[in-house]
Enzyme design. Sequence first.
Site, PDB file in Angstrom:
ATOM      1  N   CYS A  73       0.888  -1.218  -0.032  1.00 37.27           N
ATOM      2  CA  CYS A  73       0.057   0.039  -0.010  1.00 37.27           C
ATOM      3  C   CYS A  73       0.884   1.107   0.042  1.00 37.27           C
ATOM      4  O   CYS A  73       1.479   1.457   1.037  1.00 37.27           O
ATOM      5  CB  CYS A  73      -0.923   0.133   1.192  1.00 37.27           C
ATOM      6  SG  CYS A  73      -2.020   1.496   1.298  1.00 37.27           S
ATOM      7  N   CYS A  98      -4.761   5.605  -4.742  1.00 34.22           N
ATOM      8  CA  CYS A  98      -3.961   4.448  -4.203  1.00 34.22           C
ATOM      9  C   CYS A  98      -2.415   4.686  -4.709  1.00 34.22           C
ATOM     10  O   CYS A  98      -2.385   4.515  -6.025  1.00 34.22           O
ATOM     11  CB  CYS A  98      -4.831   3.223  -4.992  1.00 34.22           C
ATOM     12  SG  CYS A  98      -3.987   1.849  -4.841  1.00 34.22           S
TER      13      CYS A  98
END
Length: 280
Positions: free
Chosen positions: A80, A220
Amino acid sequence: MNRTLNTCRRPFRKMHGLGNDFIIFDGRTDQLDLTEAQVRQLASRNRGIGCDQLITLWPSETADVFMRIQNADGSEVAACGNATRCVGDILLQELGRDRVTIETGAGLLTACRDGDLIRVDMGTPLLDWRDIPLAQDMDTADLDLSVGPLSHGVAVNMGNPHVVFFVPDVAAIVLETLGPEIENHPLFPERVNVSIVEDRGDGHLRHRVWERGAGITEACGSAACATVVAASLRGLVDRKAIIDLDGGTLHMAWDADNHVQMTGAVSYVYEGQIDLGSLA
């Protein structure tokens, strides 16, 4: 395992990277281990704290910290990018160093300051169909896949699987419908993160994302990494891009060493405490 779910109130941080928001627990002293059900409850925006991903910091033998990443649905993922910047900022302040190393399920990542921003070396993209993974042998630079108006996507693994579709107008794409359909398509046995990208010229890309296990998020980081790689493979950018997401801007570069560099902001929202023993 749940070795530390007692009735003590547990401190946490709420942070975000361009609106992609996180609950961050420090489990370095007791290896805090939350179940999928507990993560779902904490991530709920109606009945919990609310987040896209829950981050738990664990000790590491090879880095300054191990970062465990769980999506809002409780599933565990290996990478992430926005959370890595947030954790990087925590460690840079905590350790007083110029550079820190973060172990993830995808490998070792480094973070450093770049002015007021945080830069993370997100590692090397994987482009072989087996590494995405796909269910069958296919050209990852031009997938034989069409779902509604989306076709000829590019598949990239940046520690987790991504597919990137280039479209004339991102605003015309109903990502709420197409995102989950593609995420769960049989071509992607581990599911997939779905990006739609509009080329606005001069190295600028407009990007929206449906995240596997989280849905539409404002940003993201690993998807932005996949996007600069995909756009480079398509000849739309020269290995650098300014990517405008719903939540803000990331500066991306796919460098000569085949590593993807991501630079962007982090934000502290608040700190709090919660009784983990009260969770189901």
